[in-house]
Design a protein around this motif. Structure first.
Motif, PDB file in Angstrom:
ATOM      1  N   ALA A  55      16.504  18.517   7.529  1.00  0.00           N
ATOM      2  CA  ALA A  55      16.092  19.203   8.762  1.00  0.00           C
ATOM      3  C   ALA A  55      15.672  20.646   8.450  1.00  0.00           C
ATOM      4  O   ALA A  55      14.683  21.143   8.997  1.00  0.00           O
ATOM      5  N   LEU A  56      16.405  21.299   7.546  1.00  0.00           N
ATOM      6  CA  LEU A  56      16.047  22.672   7.161  1.00  0.00           C
ATOM      7  C   LEU A  56      14.680  22.700   6.477  1.00  0.00           C
ATOM      8  O   LEU A  56      13.983  23.709   6.505  1.00  0.00           O
ATOM      9  N   ALA A  57      14.317  21.570   5.857  1.00  0.00           N
ATOM     10  CA  ALA A  57      13.008  21.478   5.190  1.00  0.00           C
ATOM     11  C   ALA A  57      11.918  21.070   6.185  1.00  0.00           C
ATOM     12  O   ALA A  57      10.783  20.795   5.777  1.00  0.00           O
ATOM     13  N   GLY A  58      12.270  21.016   7.470  1.00  0.00           N
ATOM     14  CA  GLY A  58      11.255  20.801   8.503  1.00  0.00           C
ATOM     15  C   GLY A  58      11.051  19.347   8.911  1.00  0.00           C
ATOM     16  O   GLY A  58      10.127  19.045   9.668  1.00  0.00           O
ATOM     17  N   ARG A  59      11.895  18.475   8.423  1.00  0.00           N
ATOM     18  CA  ARG A  59      11.754  17.064   8.773  1.00  0.00           C
ATOM     19  C   ARG A  59      12.474  16.761  10.082  1.00  0.00           C
ATOM     20  O   ARG A  59      13.487  17.389  10.393  1.00  0.00           O
ATOM     21  N   ASP A  60      11.946  15.777  10.827  1.00  0.00           N
ATOM     22  CA  ASP A  60      12.655  15.282  12.009  1.00  0.00           C
ATOM     23  C   ASP A  60      13.693  14.283  11.533  1.00  0.00           C
ATOM     24  O   ASP A  60      13.337  13.234  10.999  1.00  0.00           O
ATOM     25  N   VAL A  61      14.944  14.616  11.747  1.00  0.00           N
ATOM     26  CA  VAL A  61      16.029  13.830  11.156  1.00  0.00           C
ATOM     27  C   VAL A  61      16.899  13.206  12.243  1.00  0.00           C
ATOM     28  O   VAL A  61      17.191  13.830  13.254  1.00  0.00           O
ATOM     29  N   TRP A  62      17.291  11.996  11.987  1.00  0.00           N
ATOM     30  CA  TRP A  62      18.254  11.324  12.851  1.00  0.00           C
ATOM     31  C   TRP A  62      19.434  10.910  11.996  1.00  0.00           C
ATOM     32  O   TRP A  62      19.264  10.174  11.017  1.00  0.00           O
ATOM     33  N   LEU A  63      20.599  11.417  12.335  1.00  0.00           N
ATOM     34  CA  LEU A  63      21.821  11.053  11.608  1.00  0.00           C
ATOM     35  C   LEU A  63      22.552   9.990  12.416  1.00  0.00           C
ATOM     36  O   LEU A  63      22.836  10.198  13.595  1.00  0.00           O
ATOM     37  N   ILE A  64      22.808   8.863  11.789  1.00  0.00           N
ATOM     38  CA  ILE A  64      23.525   7.799  12.490  1.00  0.00           C
ATOM     39  C   ILE A  64      24.916   7.661  11.908  1.00  0.00           C
ATOM     40  O   ILE A  64      25.096   7.505  10.703  1.00  0.00           O
ATOM     41  N   ASP A  65      25.899   7.733  12.794  1.00  0.00           N
ATOM     42  CA  ASP A  65      27.277   7.545  12.396  1.00  0.00           C
ATOM     43  C   ASP A  65      27.619   6.083  12.620  1.00  0.00           C
ATOM     44  O   ASP A  65      27.714   5.625  13.751  1.00  0.00           O
ATOM     45  N   GLY A  66      27.771   5.343  11.538  1.00  0.00           N
ATOM     46  CA  GLY A  66      28.057   3.919  11.642  1.00  0.00           C
ATOM     47  C   GLY A  66      29.533   3.624  11.463  1.00  0.00           C
ATOM     48  O   GLY A  66      29.919   2.500  11.174  1.00  0.00           O
ATOM     49  N   ASP A  67      30.348   4.654  11.592  1.00  0.00           N
ATOM     50  CA  ASP A  67      31.784   4.499  11.386  1.00  0.00           C
ATOM     51  C   ASP A  67      32.508   4.670  12.710  1.00  0.00           C
ATOM     52  O   ASP A  67      32.244   5.622  13.438  1.00  0.00           O
ATOM     53  N   ARG A  68      33.380   3.732  12.986  1.00  0.00           N
ATOM     54  CA  ARG A  68      34.183   3.794  14.215  1.00  0.00           C
ATOM     55  C   ARG A  68      34.908   5.136  14.359  1.00  0.00           C
ATOM     56  O   ARG A  68      35.136   5.620  15.455  1.00  0.00           O
ATOM     57  N   GLN A  69      35.280   5.724  13.232  1.00  0.00           N
ATOM     58  CA  GLN A  69      36.042   6.982  13.296  1.00  0.00           C
ATOM     59  C   GLN A  69      35.195   8.143  13.812  1.00  0.00           C
ATOM     60  O   GLN A  69      35.730   9.137  14.289  1.00  0.00           O
ATOM     61  N   GLY A  70      33.887   8.026  13.700  1.00  0.00           N
ATOM     62  CA  GLY A  70      32.998   9.002  14.331  1.00  0.00           C
ATOM     63  C   GLY A  70      33.062  10.416  13.779  1.00  0.00           C
ATOM     64  O   GLY A  70      32.814  11.387  14.494  1.00  0.00           O
ATOM     65  N   THR A  71      33.366  10.552  12.496  1.00  0.00           N
ATOM     66  CA  THR A  71      33.520  11.890  11.916  1.00  0.00           C
ATOM     67  C   THR A  71      32.192  12.653  11.878  1.00  0.00           C
ATOM     68  O   THR A  71      32.157  13.853  12.165  1.00  0.00           O
ATOM     69  N   ALA A  72      31.126  11.959  11.526  1.00  0.00           N
ATOM     70  CA  ALA A  72      29.826  12.637  11.455  1.00  0.00           C
ATOM     71  C   ALA A  72      29.404  13.108  12.847  1.00  0.00           C
ATOM     72  O   ALA A  72      28.925  14.234  13.037  1.00  0.00           O
TER      73      ALA A  72
END
Ligand SMILES: Nc1ncnc2c1ncn2[C@@H]1O[C@H](COP(=O)(O)OP(=O)(O)O)[C@@H](O)[C@H]1O
Ligand SMILES: [Mg+2]
Length: 213
Positions: free
Chosen positions: A26-43
């Protein structure tokens, strides 16, 4: 590009690396989507903390711990993002399998410890399964929490063990054990953003991102 950070073993640094890679892109200017696939939801929690403190760039983030939902959401929204980074949780789950079927690249963090090295066989079998249904999944193993010494024999032994796993390529861009990774992630930040900076941590992250993209 769709990148999954995955390992069926927990505590190897999947969330830490997924968060840092997503923010670096994202800092490099890209459109980023972060997906949290963990039930714990830390991300997801880290990104919420980031949003609450008003840190820019904001990172789009969603949590899907169910494989079918993860797959259909990614397929629907694929074209809206330059990069999709999936933090796949620490077990063999439907979310991890769905993520692998969608991904261009699997990044497998592991620590230079026997248990981590043995556990690589488990994720290697999953890679085989995915490759039996579709071509093109690239899989890279990278050392995380590597020993800080430049000439650590544990790091070297762990790296050599990956050479015995034909499913992966070893990326020689280790991330060393540095407190700043834990401190930054706790604030929803990458090591590139937190102050004061740790030049070595930033260099390591940048080398990893460069090798991947
Ligand atoms: N390179 C690193 N240096 C220091 N601590 C780290 C590093 N990578 C991860 N950690 C810490 O190790 C723990 C496990 O990391 P995490 O990313 O939550 O692993 P996973 O998502 O694979 O379960 C966390 O407390 C995290 O802050
Ligand atoms: Mg995690």
């Amino acid at each position: 590009m769709i990148l999954t950070v995955g390992n069926t073993k927990g505590g190897v640094g999947k969330t830490t690396l997924a968060l840092n890679i997503a923010i670096a892109r994202a800092l490099a200017g890209r459109d980023v989507w972060l997906i949290d696939g963990d039930r714990q939801g830390t991300a997801q929690t880290a990104i919420s903390i980031r949003l609450e403190s008003g840190h820019l760039p904001g990172i789009a983030c969603a949590q899907y711990s169910d494989g079918a939902t993860l797959r259909s959401q990614v397929q629907q929204q694929l074209t809206k993002f330059d990069d999709i980074i999936i933090d796949a949780g620490g077990r063999d789950s439907t979310a991890l399998r769905a993520a692998l079927v969608l991904s261009d690249v699997l990044l497998i963090p592991f620590q230079p410890r026997s248990y981590d090295v043995w556990a690589l066989n488990d994720i290697a079998l999953l890679v085989d399964e995915v490759r039996s249904v579709r071509d093109g999944l690239r899989a890279y193993a990278v050392l995380n929490c590597a020993d800080p010494g430049e000439s650590s024999s544990d790091n070297a032994e762990a790296a050599a063990a990956v050479a015995d796993v034909p499913q992966f390529e070893y990326l020689d861009t280790p991330i060393r054990r540095r407190k700043i990774f834990a401190n930054a992630a706790g604030q929803g930040l990458s090591v590139l953003e937190i102050n004061p900076k740790d030049k070595k941590a930033s260099e390591e992250l940048n080398s990893l991102v460069k090798a991947l993209f």
